[in-house]
Design an enzyme around this catalytic site. Structure first.
Site, PDB file in Angstrom:
ATOM      1  N   TYR A 117       0.820  -1.211   0.000  1.00  0.00           N
ATOM      2  CA  TYR A 117       0.000   0.000   0.000  1.00  0.00           C
ATOM      3  C   TYR A 117       0.856   1.264   0.000  1.00  0.00           C
ATOM      4  CZ  TYR A 117      -3.768  -3.177   1.541  1.00  0.00           C
ATOM      5  OH  TYR A 117      -4.673  -4.210   1.663  1.00  0.00           O
ATOM      6  N   HIS A 178       0.667 -11.577   1.641  1.00  0.00           N
ATOM      7  CA  HIS A 178      -0.362 -10.864   0.883  1.00  0.00           C
ATOM      8  C   HIS A 178      -1.041 -11.739  -0.173  1.00  0.00           C
ATOM      9  CE1 HIS A 178      -1.398  -6.424  -0.005  1.00  0.00           C
ATOM     10  NE2 HIS A 178      -2.426  -7.177  -0.291  1.00  0.00           N
TER      11      HIS A 178
END
Length: 339
Positions: A117, A178
């Site tokens: 992010y 992730h």
């Protein structure tokens, strides 16, 4: 029910002194136990006190069971995690920092970020500022971050430490992988070592489904505490969620409101809007409450302070079985992102 252990002296005046500190309590007689007291002697004393254990408190301590009073769930790692939080995907710079601070001020205690992010520094900054301003203490907030496939999982120790350094909040409550990757087992084992070192408290996975879990779980030592997947009324994962929960793993949903250009469609869905009107709440609150009643932790993302606050107000109403079933019937198996 005061008690103490002592080699020679009795309980002294502590027994009666304590009474004045809680005068409305039902005080039972105090007792001193010598160092050589056996377990059976202790049990005999306790059994003689006729203490009734609270069933509510007992059930709240079961792994994976949502406690709607404390708004937390006990993980298989032994730590409690809030069941609603803030997702920070797409939040950057001052907007990210102010959104996290706004969430913390409104009682949010779960913050989700990731290396990919690009906002771990802002998240960490907001948390440190909130601590310095007396809004929270470090142990009050549960922070999740993730390492990404490719170079990060190929060199996991460096990637994990980089996340810790960017956040700069002493420790990370949970780190996820992730996505699946050819080095995912290697990366997971690296996180396991950071857990043993006390720098990370719990481990989880993101975007793992039944087939991936069946292959992955036998290869690791610490069972994941969490699996985080895309879950919303148009993509419900009704076959995946029970599979995960039956293993004592908590499920968390990203994109709970549809995500990526689909939020408006979902919030305006006639079934959801109708249920929202019945309860005097927003469509977003209905969707988030539906997730919670399915045992799915929610992390909606927003930079709007009013929406952030609204997304925390999920505990003053309950969806009926009929309403849950009506939302369940909306499932299209329609994924809104590729992973």
């Amino acid at each position: 029910m005061p008690f103490c252990t002592s080699h020679s002296s009795g309980i002294g005046s502590s027994d009666t002194n304590l009474h004045s500190l809680a005068p409305k309590a039902n005080w039972l007689g105090g007792k001193r136990f010598a160092s050589g007291t056996s377990k059976s002697e202790m049990e005999t004393w306790l059994n003689g006190l006729d203490i009734k254990q609270s069933q509510t408190a007992d059930s709240a301590k079961q792994v994976g069971v949502f406690d709607f009073q404390t708004k937390t769930v006990l993980l298989n790692s032994g730590y409690e995690m809030p069941i609603n939080g803030l997702g920070t995907y797409s939040l950057h710079g001052d907007v990210c920092a102010s959104s996290v601070k706004s969430a913390l001020k409104n009682g949010v205690r779960l913050i989700d970020t990731a290396s990919a992010y690009g906002n771990e520094e802002e998240v960490g900054q907001a948390i440190r500022e909130a601590i310095n301003e007396g809004i929270i203490e470090r142990e009050d907030v549960f922070v999740i971050t993730k390492i990404y496939p490719g170079s990060e999982m190929a060199n996991p120790e460096a990637a994990i430490q980089a996340c810790l350094d960017r956040l700069d909040i002493d420790y990370v409550d949970m780190m996820l992988l992730h996505h699946p990757d050819r080095n995912d087992v290697k990366a997971y084992k690296a996180i396991e070592q950071f857990v043993r070192d006390g720098k990370i408290r719990s481990i989880g996975l993101s975007n793992w489904y039944v087939e991936e879990l069946e292959s992955f779980l036998p290869q690791v030592t610490i069972t994941p505490a969490l699996v985080q997947n895309e879950i919303h009324p148009y993509y419900q994962e009704n076959d995946v969620i029970p599979f995960i929960q039956e293993k004592g793993i908590v499920v968390q949903g990203w994109y709970p409101l549809g995500g990526r250009g689909h939020t408006a469609e979902l919030l305006n869905d006639n079934t959801i809007s109708c249920i929202a009107r019945m309860h005097g709440v927003s469509s977003a609150q209905v969707i988030l409450r539906w997730n919670l009643q399915k045992g799915v932790v929610v992390i909606p993302g927003s930079s709007n302070p009013d929406h952030i606050k609204e997304n925390t107000e999920l505990y003053h109403f309950i969806l009926t079985d009929n309403e849950m079933n009506r939302i369940n019937a909306l499932d299209r198996n329609e994924k809104h992102d590729w992973y």
